[in-house]
Design a protein around this motif. Sequence first.
Motif, short mmCIF file in Angstrom:
data_model
loop_
_atom_site.label_atom_id
_atom_site.label_comp_id
_atom_site.label_asym_id
_atom_site.label_seq_id
_atom_site.Cartn_x
_atom_site.Cartn_y
_atom_site.Cartn_z
N SER A 112 2.84 -17.32 45.83
CA SER A 112 4.16 -17.14 46.41
C SER A 112 4.01 -17.14 47.93
O SER A 112 2.94 -16.81 48.46
CB SER A 112 4.79 -15.82 45.95
N LEU A 125 11.84 -23.64 39.16
CA LEU A 125 10.69 -22.74 39.05
C LEU A 125 10.36 -22.48 37.59
O LEU A 125 9.20 -22.51 37.19
CB LEU A 125 10.98 -21.42 39.78
N PRO A 145 -0.27 -14.00 46.96
CA PRO A 145 0.63 -14.34 48.06
C PRO A 145 -0.13 -15.19 49.07
O PRO A 145 -1.36 -15.10 49.15
CB PRO A 145 0.99 -12.97 48.66
N LEU A 162 6.23 -13.32 39.90
CA LEU A 162 5.79 -14.65 39.45
C LEU A 162 4.78 -14.52 38.31
O LEU A 162 4.86 -15.23 37.30
CB LEU A 162 5.17 -15.40 40.64
N ASP A 170 13.12 -20.47 45.49
CA ASP A 170 12.97 -20.59 44.04
C ASP A 170 13.55 -19.40 43.29
O ASP A 170 13.82 -19.50 42.10
CB ASP A 170 11.49 -20.74 43.68
N TRP A 171 13.65 -18.25 43.97
CA TRP A 171 14.19 -17.08 43.28
C TRP A 171 15.70 -17.05 43.31
O TRP A 171 16.33 -16.25 42.63
CB TRP A 171 13.64 -15.80 43.91
N ALA A 210 5.98 -20.49 44.40
CA ALA A 210 7.36 -20.00 44.47
C ALA A 210 7.65 -19.54 45.89
O ALA A 210 6.95 -18.68 46.43
CB ALA A 210 7.57 -18.85 43.49
N SER A 211 8.68 -20.12 46.49
CA SER A 211 9.18 -19.67 47.79
C SER A 211 10.45 -18.86 47.54
O SER A 211 10.96 -18.82 46.41
CB SER A 211 9.49 -20.89 48.67
N SER A 234 3.02 -24.31 50.10
CA SER A 234 2.76 -24.69 48.70
C SER A 234 1.41 -25.37 48.50
O SER A 234 0.81 -25.26 47.43
CB SER A 234 3.89 -25.58 48.18
N SER A 279 7.00 -10.20 45.00
CA SER A 279 7.41 -11.48 44.40
C SER A 279 6.22 -12.13 43.69
O SER A 279 6.40 -12.88 42.73
CB SER A 279 8.00 -12.42 45.47
N THR A 280 5.01 -11.86 44.17
CA THR A 280 3.82 -12.39 43.49
C THR A 280 3.70 -11.77 42.09
O THR A 280 3.40 -12.47 41.11
CB THR A 280 2.55 -12.08 44.31
#
Length: 200
Positions: free
Chosen positions: A112, A157, A80, A20, A148-149, A144-145, A119, A16-17
Amino acid sequence: MTRVVAISSGLSDPSSTRMLADRIVESIGRQSGDVSVEVVSLRELAHDITDASLMGFASPRLQDVIDKVVAADGLVIAVPIFKASYPGLFKSFVDALDSDVLIGKPVLLAASGGTARHSLAIDHSLRPLMAYMQALVVPTGVFASPYDWGTDGSDALGARIDRAAGELVSLLKGAGTGRAKDDEFDLFSDTFLKASNPNA
């Protein structure tokens, strides 16, 4: 042409990082047509970074990335958050850099994490490190958690990404951050409000 290097420190694959970092790179490209952006994944350099920590010098592959960072006009750093801070791999990479390579270089910080409670790690761990390196950090950090996705959080986001990317592009064009004191600040967006009180 302006050169930007995005450093992704995501350790998983897929990450996910990295997602992002890719979203931020896409926004930079959309807001500034005259920019080349390259994304570097530190996961692929993990052994080289460890060896540099132990041996005191960089492998040719790691040195190539360091040279790209030195030559870049701006950076995106995406990490991350584990246990309230960035991973050791990222810190070891920064340790491999000469102390003066980031002086005055515009940097966009992103992170992330598994929960919105992480955050503030951008402000309490990444910004101090970049302050030590004397980098010029854009005002808006992007966190982004998992929320957010999802469908509910993706618009917020995207707005944060566009805002931070716009600030980096503005700095690279020599126009300051492009921020004004009457701009709305998105800290209180739906994403953050729902994350802090999901039942609201």
